[in-house]
Design a protein around this motif. Sequence first.
Motif, PDB file in Angstrom:
ATOM      1  N   TYR A   1      -4.443   7.689  -2.203  1.00 53.99           N
ATOM      2  CA  TYR A   1      -4.554   6.585  -1.243  1.00 53.99           C
ATOM      3  C   TYR A   1      -5.004   7.120   0.124  1.00 53.99           C
ATOM      4  CZ  TYR A   1      -3.269   2.776   1.859  1.00 53.99           C
ATOM      5  OH  TYR A   1      -3.304   1.791   2.818  1.00 53.99           O
TER       6      TYR A   1
ATOM      7  N   GLU B   1      -2.503   6.352  -5.697  1.00 56.47           N
ATOM      8  CA  GLU B   1      -3.887   6.733  -5.957  1.00 56.47           C
ATOM      9  C   GLU B   1      -4.685   5.574  -6.539  1.00 56.47           C
ATOM     10  OE1 GLU B   1      -3.639  10.043  -8.652  1.00 56.47           O
ATOM     11  OE2 GLU B   1      -3.521   8.737 -10.406  1.00 56.47           O
TER      12      GLU B   1
ATOM     13  N   GLN C   1       0.783  -1.212   0.000  1.00 54.44           N
ATOM     14  CA  GLN C   1       0.000   0.000   0.000  1.00 54.44           C
ATOM     15  C   GLN C   1       0.820   1.269   0.000  1.00 54.44           C
ATOM     16  OE1 GLN C   1      -0.085  -2.353   2.346  1.00 54.44           O
ATOM     17  NE2 GLN C   1      -0.127  -1.519   4.412  1.00 54.44           N
TER      18      GLN C   1
ATOM     19  N   CYS D   1      -8.613   8.044   0.055  1.00 56.71           N
ATOM     20  CA  CYS D   1      -9.474   6.863   0.058  1.00 56.71           C
ATOM     21  C   CYS D   1      -9.599   6.275   1.460  1.00 56.71           C
ATOM     22  CB  CYS D   1      -8.906   5.817  -0.909  1.00 56.71           C
ATOM     23  SG  CYS D   1      -9.977   4.386  -1.152  1.00 56.71           S
TER      24      CYS D   1
END
Length: 326
Positions: free
Chosen positions: A94, A11, A6, A97
């Motif tokens: 990221y 993105e 991660q 989100c």
Amino acid sequence: MRPENQSSVSEFLLLGLPIQPEQQGVFFALFLGVYLTTVLGNLLIFLLIRLDSRLHTPMYFFLSHLAFSDLSFSSVTIPKMLMNMQTQCQSITYAGCISQVYFFIFFGCLDSFLLAMMSYDRYVAVCHPLHYTTIMRDELCVILVAGCWFASCAQALLHTLLVDRLSFCAGTVIPHFFCDLAAVLKSSCSDTSLNELLILTEGGFIFTLPLGAILGSYISMAAIILKVPSFKRIFKALSTCGSHLFVVFLYYGTIAGVYYIPSSGNSKDKDIIASLMYMVVTPMLNPFIYSLRNKDMKCALQKIFRTKDTTLVSIIHSFSRTLMEL
């Protein structure tokens, strides 16, 4: 595609709403209108309750927190969705989100808990009217609301931390208009069995407990009302409780459809529509159903307008006197 951890995924790409490009303008105007209605309605309720001392009661105390929660719940996703529709850029960072996942769960759980607290307040008012002020003390109301905020925070933090440990492939596409927990899990390249188990067990408990409390409260109130049948009382109960239960079933029914009812691979559009129901429609309906039809809220609104008119007249009168003296 090669899985990346991660930290290397900067993105994601959101597919957005399943609408045709030529319809983007119409839906943008529609959702902008709904969002502004939600913000103004809930903000008005919050301010009226804070400004009018007659509304400083347990029921309106819970309502003020529900209004703030609904306003925040809609603001987690709708502004980003509107911006994506306007700019035609569907990407989300990221960090953005993960933030959406956290606040979506946080305010969703808070809404659920507050609805349960409000149903308990109505249960005490209807079933134990003589002991209402003794039971629903200010201290108890503060403890109940603080418990709602704490439980929602813990629930959101737990799911978010488990999502943060997942790995995602480069160029991950999320088939939704926001970072919905279920859609994010389906887009992950790593094993999500622990996340899914948590949704079914602990999430299911958080889902069914408030719903059970709400239904139990309304069933008890119905039993009390039917003990002494009166057309006027039954009509008033149906007009009030019917609209409340409609929103409850709309909210919990659509959440159950997305998270707890098995879906086929071709049901992405149905999940998005269901998400719109509990994220966009119910926060807009709550102000009208729970408060703005209420006699006390209407009186508070009229009082605010009268105060403003009186203040304006006083300012004009003072200004006129000053001019005459000059």
